[in-house]
Design an enzyme around this catalytic site. Structure first.
Site, PDB file in Angstrom:
ATOM      1  CE  LYS A 107      -3.461   2.499   2.639  1.00 37.65           C
ATOM      2  NZ  LYS A 107      -4.599   2.448   3.554  1.00 37.65           N
ATOM      3  CE  LYS A 150      -6.336   2.198  -0.380  1.00 35.87           C
ATOM      4  NZ  LYS A 150      -6.549   1.892   0.878  1.00 35.87           N
TER       5      LYS A 150
HETATM    6  C1  PBG Z   1      -7.124   3.450   5.496  1.00 30.55           C
HETATM    7  C2  PBG Z   1      -7.665   3.539   3.992  1.00 30.55           C
HETATM    8  C3  PBG Z   1      -7.387   4.431   3.201  1.00 30.55           C
HETATM    9  C4  PBG Z   1      -8.150   3.894   2.113  1.00 30.55           C
HETATM   10  C5  PBG Z   1      -8.548   2.812   2.098  1.00 30.55           C
HETATM   11  N1  PBG Z   1      -8.164   2.382   3.411  1.00 30.55           N
HETATM   12  C6  PBG Z   1      -7.039   5.698   3.173  1.00 30.55           C
HETATM   13  C7  PBG Z   1      -5.479   6.123   3.293  1.00 30.55           C
HETATM   14  O1  PBG Z   1      -4.649   5.022   3.422  1.00 30.55           O
HETATM   15  O2  PBG Z   1      -5.141   7.193   3.321  1.00 30.55           O
HETATM   16  C8  PBG Z   1      -8.281   4.777   0.410  1.00 30.55           C
HETATM   17  C9  PBG Z   1      -9.132   4.000  -0.294  1.00 30.55           C
HETATM   18  C10 PBG Z   1      -9.424   4.982  -1.426  1.00 30.55           C
HETATM   19  O3  PBG Z   1      -9.055   6.048  -1.813  1.00 30.55           O
HETATM   20  O4  PBG Z   1     -10.483   4.389  -2.325  1.00 30.55           O
HETATM   21  N2  PBG Z   1      -7.864   3.029   6.290  1.00 30.55           N
END
Ligand code: PBG
Length: 356
Positions: A224, A278
């Site tokens: 991520k 991601k």
């Molecule tokens: C963190 C989380 C995020 C997203 C999913 N889980 C935000 C981040 O890491 O700042 C982002 C998902 C998206 O942008 O669609 N709980």
């Protein structure tokens, strides 16, 4: 297939037109070789197409907000809403009817504090919504939860803070363990830790096992990245960091794929059952590398910014919306995703059903 057909055989006539010639040389190429032959008609193209989406491989991310009577539209994600508990159920039924494989729940609590107390409160919004979902659609769609703290902390970070204002990795693990158990008890069938703390999968696995949930899978957000493409999500989940950013825990886009493979290997060693990349579109190389390496299902998250870009360009008349959606999802699938999280899941699933 190795390389580009015909690339090394210019001017050599028809020799080796079918497959590699002696010494592994590429086919001689044109005019015997004409790739356009298989593109001549829609029926031929359909016959040879081998990257296909299926509704069952899609996961719909959903937001549920505590203490609201009406679903709230999100300006930066047209078509996506923060649900009430009852509108969530209606939308979940629609996802089931469209054949969508899973949904992943994000909670927006009414009150936040430094330790994100609402995240593991049995009466917290996600836990209550899960119980509703189990009763309404249990067994018809996989019920998943995002497991993190940023939606629940008043400072907006994904973990607990030290007095110096830094995210405290090891103290956060205990919170994640407790949230995992609360979500599992409320009916989550898969938990998906997204906070990028070191050791999070192992801590969650141990806590689930100790509470009797030895068979509950973990879908780890393993690779991520600290991404600009989460922008609209921060409106949706009301979780923008109040200071600093997430670069101290999420991966740096400027590191090579090797780092992502290491994160994945660590998560698998700690007991992850499936792994995720991601965002999706800007990390297709990472996705491909992971898909070629692991023997567990690989998911990719087409995030809020990826959704917003296409919707905004389409609204301006600059892009063919439906084709752009199909093309991005096909690219993600082609890069190796077995499962795709997308805010378009229901619409795409319906479209796939209609063309079958
Ligand atoms: C963190 C989380 C995020 C997203 C999913 N889980 C935000 C981040 O890491 O700042 C982002 C998902 C998206 O942008 O669609 N709980």
């Amino acid at each position: 297939m190795n390389g580009i057909p015909g690339a090394s055989a210019a001017g050599s006539g028809n020799r080796g037109a079918h497959g590699a010639g002696p010494g592994g040389r590429l086919p001689a190429g044109f005019p015997a070789v004409r790739p356009r032959r298989l593109r001549r008609s829609p029926a031929l193209r359909r016959l040879v197409s081998n990257v296909r989406l299926h509704p069952a491989d899609l996961i719909l991310p959903m937001f549920v907000k505590e203490g609201v009577d009406e679903p709230a539209a999100l300006t930066s994600m047209p078509g996506v809403v923060q649900h009430t508990r009852s509108s969530l159920l209606k939308a979940a039924v629609e996802a089931v009817e469209a054949g969508v494989g899973g949904l992943i729940l994000f909670g927006v609590p009414a009150a936040k504090d430094a330790r994100g107390s609402a995240a593991d409160d049995p009466a917290g919004i996600v836990q209550l919504a899960l119980a509703d979902l189990v009763a309404e659609v249990g067994g018809d769609i996989v019920l998943m939860t995002d497991l993190c703290l940023d939606e629940y902390t008043d400072h907006g970070h994904c973990g607990l803070l030290t007095d110096a204002g830094e995210v405290d990795n090891d103290a956060t693990l205990a919170r994640y363990a407790s949230i995992a158990v609360a979500q599992a008890r409320a009916g989550a069938e898969v938990v998906a830790p997204s906070g990028m703390m070191d050791g999070q999968v192992g801590a969650i696995r141990a806590a689930l096992d100790a509470d009797g949930f030895t068979d509950l899978p973990i879908l780890a957000y393993s690779a991520k990245y600290a991404s600009a493409f989460y922008g609209p999500f921060r409106e949706a989940a009301e979780c923008a960091p109040q200071f600093g950013d997430r670069a101290g825990y999420q991966q740096d886009p400027a590191r090579s794929v090797v780092e992502a493979l290491r994160e994945v290997a660590l998560d698998l060693a700690e007991g992850a059952d499936a792994v995720m990349v991601k965002p999706a579109l800007a990390y297709l190389d990472v996705l491909r590398a992971i898909a070629d390496t692991v023997d567990v299902p690989v998911a990719a998250y087409q995030v809020s910014g990826e959704y917003a870009m296409v919707e905004a360009a389409a609204a301006a008349g600059w892009i063919d919306r439906d084709r752009a959606i199909a093309e991005t999802l096909t690219a993600i699938s082609r890069a190796g995703a077995d499962i795709i999280l997308t805010y378009w899941a229901v619409e795409v699933a319906r479209g796939l059903a209609a063309t079958r």
